[in-house]
Design a protein around this motif. Structure first.
Motif, PDB file in Angstrom:
ATOM      1  N   LEU A 111       0.843  -1.192   0.000  1.00 28.32           N
ATOM      2  CA  LEU A 111       0.000   0.000   0.000  1.00 28.32           C
ATOM      3  C   LEU A 111       0.885   1.251   0.000  1.00 28.32           C
ATOM      4  CD1 LEU A 111      -2.673  -1.150   2.617  1.00 28.32           C
ATOM      5  CD2 LEU A 111      -2.483  -1.706   0.181  1.00 28.32           C
ATOM      6  N   ASP A 112       0.940   1.900  -1.160  1.00 27.31           N
ATOM      7  CA  ASP A 112       1.790   3.085  -1.331  1.00 27.31           C
ATOM      8  C   ASP A 112       1.161   4.350  -0.775  1.00 27.31           C
ATOM      9  OD1 ASP A 112       4.201   2.435  -3.183  1.00 27.31           O
ATOM     10  OD2 ASP A 112       2.534   1.444  -4.173  1.00 27.31           O
ATOM     11  N   GLN A 113      -0.175   4.451  -0.833  1.00 25.15           N
ATOM     12  CA  GLN A 113      -0.829   5.726  -0.535  1.00 25.15           C
ATOM     13  C   GLN A 113      -1.920   5.563   0.523  1.00 25.15           C
ATOM     14  OE1 GLN A 113      -2.205   4.582  -3.843  1.00 25.15           O
ATOM     15  NE2 GLN A 113      -0.311   4.822  -4.973  1.00 25.15           N
ATOM     16  N   ALA A 114      -2.020   6.575   1.355  1.00 27.28           N
ATOM     17  CA  ALA A 114      -3.143   6.695   2.288  1.00 27.28           C
ATOM     18  C   ALA A 114      -3.609   8.144   2.243  1.00 27.28           C
ATOM     19  CB  ALA A 114      -2.728   6.311   3.704  1.00 27.28           C
ATOM     20  N   MET A 115      -4.888   8.373   2.414  1.00 33.16           N
ATOM     21  CA  MET A 115      -5.401   9.738   2.283  1.00 33.16           C
ATOM     22  C   MET A 115      -6.305  10.121   3.445  1.00 33.16           C
ATOM     23  SD  MET A 115      -8.372   9.551  -0.668  1.00 33.16           S
ATOM     24  CE  MET A 115      -7.506   8.396  -1.745  1.00 33.16           C
ATOM     25  N   ALA A 147      -0.573  10.663   2.044  1.00 36.18           N
ATOM     26  CA  ALA A 147       0.659  10.087   2.575  1.00 36.18           C
ATOM     27  C   ALA A 147       1.184   9.041   1.597  1.00 36.18           C
ATOM     28  CB  ALA A 147       0.397   9.450   3.938  1.00 36.18           C
ATOM     29  N   ILE A 148       2.461   9.165   1.236  1.00 35.68           N
ATOM     30  CA  ILE A 148       3.112   8.246   0.313  1.00 35.68           C
ATOM     31  C   ILE A 148       4.205   7.488   1.068  1.00 35.68           C
ATOM     32  CG2 ILE A 148       4.323   8.029  -1.885  1.00 35.68           C
ATOM     33  CD1 ILE A 148       1.494   9.246  -2.077  1.00 35.68           C
ATOM     34  N   ALA A 149       4.249   6.187   0.905  1.00 35.03           N
ATOM     35  CA  ALA A 149       5.254   5.376   1.601  1.00 35.03           C
ATOM     36  C   ALA A 149       6.651   5.956   1.398  1.00 35.03           C
ATOM     37  CB  ALA A 149       5.205   3.936   1.087  1.00 35.03           C
ATOM     38  N   ASP A 150       7.379   6.124   2.479  1.00 32.92           N
ATOM     39  CA  ASP A 150       8.718   6.727   2.424  1.00 32.92           C
ATOM     40  C   ASP A 150       9.763   5.625   2.282  1.00 32.92           C
ATOM     41  OD1 ASP A 150      10.905   8.328   2.514  1.00 32.92           O
ATOM     42  OD2 ASP A 150      10.609   9.041   4.559  1.00 32.92           O
ATOM     43  N   LEU A 155       9.565  -5.478   3.241  1.00 34.60           N
ATOM     44  CA  LEU A 155       9.379  -4.022   3.218  1.00 34.60           C
ATOM     45  C   LEU A 155       8.105  -3.635   2.481  1.00 34.60           C
ATOM     46  CD1 LEU A 155      13.014  -2.785   2.461  1.00 34.60           C
ATOM     47  CD2 LEU A 155      11.883  -2.950   4.673  1.00 34.60           C
ATOM     48  N   SER A 156       7.973  -4.108   1.221  1.00 40.03           N
ATOM     49  CA  SER A 156       6.888  -3.625   0.368  1.00 40.03           C
ATOM     50  C   SER A 156       5.510  -4.035   0.856  1.00 40.03           C
ATOM     51  CB  SER A 156       7.095  -4.103  -1.071  1.00 40.03           C
ATOM     52  OG  SER A 156       7.093  -5.516  -1.137  1.00 40.03           O
ATOM     53  N   GLU A 157       5.401  -5.172   1.555  1.00 34.81           N
ATOM     54  CA  GLU A 157       4.117  -5.621   2.093  1.00 34.81           C
ATOM     55  C   GLU A 157       4.126  -5.619   3.623  1.00 34.81           C
ATOM     56  OE1 GLU A 157       3.031  -9.339   0.362  1.00 34.81           O
ATOM     57  OE2 GLU A 157       3.103  -8.565  -1.686  1.00 34.81           O
ATOM     58  N   GLY A 158       5.202  -5.064   4.185  1.00 34.73           N
ATOM     59  CA  GLY A 158       5.324  -5.066   5.641  1.00 34.73           C
ATOM     60  C   GLY A 158       5.748  -3.722   6.185  1.00 34.73           C
ATOM     61  N   ALA A 159       7.017  -3.576   6.517  1.00 34.99           N
ATOM     62  CA  ALA A 159       7.483  -2.426   7.287  1.00 34.99           C
ATOM     63  C   ALA A 159       7.309  -1.088   6.593  1.00 34.99           C
ATOM     64  CB  ALA A 159       8.960  -2.627   7.657  1.00 34.99           C
ATOM     65  N   ALA A 160       7.325  -1.056   5.247  1.00 35.36           N
ATOM     66  CA  ALA A 160       7.188   0.214   4.525  1.00 35.36           C
ATOM     67  C   ALA A 160       5.775   0.457   4.007  1.00 35.36           C
ATOM     68  CB  ALA A 160       8.180   0.271   3.358  1.00 35.36           C
ATOM     69  N   SER A 161       4.935  -0.568   4.035  1.00 39.45           N
ATOM     70  CA  SER A 161       3.575  -0.462   3.500  1.00 39.45           C
ATOM     71  C   SER A 161       2.667   0.270   4.484  1.00 39.45           C
ATOM     72  CB  SER A 161       3.023  -1.859   3.219  1.00 39.45           C
ATOM     73  OG  SER A 161       1.698  -1.801   2.748  1.00 39.45           O
ATOM     74  N   LEU A 162       1.760   1.086   3.957  1.00 33.46           N
ATOM     75  CA  LEU A 162       0.858   1.874   4.809  1.00 33.46           C
ATOM     76  C   LEU A 162      -0.361   1.034   5.206  1.00 33.46           C
ATOM     77  CD1 LEU A 162       1.065   5.346   3.012  1.00 33.46           C
ATOM     78  CD2 LEU A 162       2.536   4.374   4.786  1.00 33.46           C
ATOM     79  N   ARG A 173       3.862   4.325  10.377  1.00 35.97           N
ATOM     80  CA  ARG A 173       4.797   4.201   9.268  1.00 35.97           C
ATOM     81  C   ARG A 173       5.402   5.568   8.921  1.00 35.97           C
ATOM     82  NH1 ARG A 173       4.744  -0.495  10.309  1.00 35.97           N
ATOM     83  NH2 ARG A 173       4.001  -2.210   8.999  1.00 35.97           N
ATOM     84  N   PRO A 174       6.667   5.599   8.482  1.00 30.54           N
ATOM     85  CA  PRO A 174       7.220   6.839   7.931  1.00 30.54           C
ATOM     86  C   PRO A 174       6.620   7.095   6.547  1.00 30.54           C
ATOM     87  CG  PRO A 174       8.817   5.065   7.721  1.00 30.54           C
ATOM     88  CD  PRO A 174       7.657   4.510   8.501  1.00 30.54           C
ATOM     89  N   ALA A 175       6.332   8.349   6.250  1.00 31.23           N
ATOM     90  CA  ALA A 175       5.694   8.681   4.972  1.00 31.23           C
ATOM     91  C   ALA A 175       6.154  10.042   4.485  1.00 31.23           C
ATOM     92  CB  ALA A 175       4.170   8.664   5.126  1.00 31.23           C
TER      93      ALA A 175
END
Length: 479
Positions: A71-75, A92-95, A131-138, A144-146
């Motif tokens: 999940l790259d984006q949250a609004m 918010a965009i995944a950092d 990362l992509s489906e865990g620690a960095a995903s929103l 999460r950092p964003a």
């Protein structure tokens, strides 16, 4: 934009999985990540670089396909201004840069992969799933950092102020498009979601005003019914389009920021040549779509219904006008000759999917420090367009081949059967060769073997002559 998109519901059958595995081998798609990349990902997941600002009090939500985990984006959407006539979009965009060390093993592997590749049975991710489906995903209910965009709009949806900074965020809900649409239509959506319709429609009106185009191309979807698989069409919901407008809004704001400061990477597309538009006019006529010469192309597109087979066929053909899109780099105030994307009808860049696309990580950094981007960004900028072009080309090949393989696998036991369909394309040099779109299943395939020119836009009874998943070939002939 791909000419056809495909999605799988359920687990594909063994012959289909075997054909897709063979395709991955043929294209040299990596099966796993090297050990040093996984080790670095594990370390990064435990200790990302934390942002200074805390925005976890904002109740963000995500909208994605139901099974998505990257999940790259949250609004979060709200009203602003006197009387609440304007809007505030927080996006918010995944950092990814909080996890990836420039020059490290993760960074090098991302530059080799360039983009996530989507196959019907699995995906080959840009970054390790840890990362992509865990620690960095929103994902919901985790901090999460964003990269947090705050974009203020007036009552008409026009941008009046933009702010971008790093922040900690926390999503509260993971929604899919159908759920979001139902809640909005039923009037049960809370304001942050309900405003998606208001803002999305306002941005769509502005898109019309500037001459932009959003193609609502139907997806081909593999669905499981009664322990068997079949192909069907899925036309996008209005919520798909409203959600896309938020991403477009952010990409346009990012492009303007880069152009103002003289260094950046844009997603550009030149205006389609007259010959390509002329060919579409002939296709529209053949498909019995009324396109008066005084009607702009963009206006025609918005009048079409993707649920209608002949409209869906024309929308597929319209994707030919989007060929030629690329990434354009500029620096030190030397702006490129083309700064706009013809379909967006404005300057635009990719910046909202860094978990899945390499260029977006660069775009985020260029916007966070527009006057003084990191040294690694400047050092890698000139090579980025070719890297993205190569990665995008491979992704396009994957998409086309996967559709062909899926169609062949699902039709392999029906060679000789008759089907009803519509001729949606005819080769101008070989008028006995073209494409047919079946009524059911949702297949678009090569049509050849007749002795008379194919009737473009007309219904036709056809016979399946070949369906081989091993060669990913499906062929029909007029019956």
């Amino acid at each position: 934009m791909p000419s056809r998109r495909i999605r799988v519901t359920g687990a594909p059958e063994a012959p289909l999985r075997a054909a897709l595995a063979a395709l991955r081998t043929e294209l040299g798609v990596p099966e796993t990540f090297p050990p040093e990349v996984l080790a670095e990902a594990e370390r990064a997941a435990k200790s990302p670089v934390p942002p200074a600002e805390d925005a976890t009090d904002i109740p963000f939500f995500t909208i994605d396909p139901p099974t998505s985990m990257d999940l790259d984006q949250a609004m979060h959407l709200s009203r602003r201004g006197t009387g609440g006539t304007g809007f505030r979009v927080r996006y918010a965009i995944a950092d990814v840069a909080a996890f990836v060390v420039p020059g490290g093993a993760l960074d090098a592997e991302a530059h080799r992969r360039v983009t996530t590749l989507y196959f019907p049975d699995e995906k080959t991710p840009l970054h390790p799933p840890l990362l992509s489906e865990g620690a960095a995903s929103l994902l919901p209910d985790v901090t999460r950092p964003a990269v947090l965009w705050t974009i203020d709009l007036d009552a008409d949806g026009r941008t009046v102020a933009v702010d971008v900074r790093r922040a900690l965020v926390r999503s509260r809900a993971k929604l899919d498009y159908a759920t979001a649409q139902r809640q909005i239509d039923a009037g049960t959506a809370e304001e942050p979601l309900a405003l998606l319709k208001d803002i999305g429609e306002a941005r769509e009106r502005l898109e019309v005003e500037r001459g932009g185009i959003s193609l609502n191309v139907p997806e081909q979807e593999i669905v499981e019914r009664d322990h068997a698989y079949e192909l069907a069409y899925r036309a996008p919901l209005p919520a798909d389009g409203w959600n896309a407008q938020i991403s477009l809004l952010t990409g346009m704001a990012a492009a303007d920021l880069m152009l103002t400061h003289g260094t950046g990477v844009l997603r550009t597309l030149p205006t389609a040549p007259d010959g390509a538009v002329g060919r579409l006019h002939r296709t529209a006529h053949a498909l019995h779509i009324d396109w008066p010469h005084h009607m702009p192309y963009a206006q025609l597109i918005r009048s079409l219904d993707p649920h209608l087979p002949h409209h869906a066929a024309f929308l597929q053909e319209c994707t030919t006008l989007l060929r030629g899109a690329g990434y354009t780099v500029f620096r030190d105030g030397n702006l490129p000759a083309i700064t706009t994307h013809a379909a967006v009808a404005a300057p635009y860049t990719h910046c909202t999917a860094p978990l899945r696309r390499l260029a977006d990580r660069y775009a985020s950094e260029l916007c966070l420090a527009p006057g003084n981007p990191p040294a690694w960004v400047l050092a890698g900028l000139d090579a980025l367009p070719k890297q993205m072009a190569d990665g995008t080309r491979l992704a396009g090949t994957v998409e086309r081949e996967c559709v062909d393989i899926v169609e062949a696998a699902l039709l392999k036991d029906r060679v000789g059967d008759l089907f009803d369909g519509c001729v949606v394309d005819v080769d101008e040099r070989q008028p006995t060769v073209g494409k047919v779109q079946l009524d059911t299943p949702a297949v678009v395939a090569r049509l050849e073997g007749g002795t008379t020119p194919l009737p473009l836009g007309e219904r036709l009874r056809v016979r399946l002559t070949q369906a081989d998943p091993g060669t990913s070939k499906v062929r029909f002939a007029p019956a």
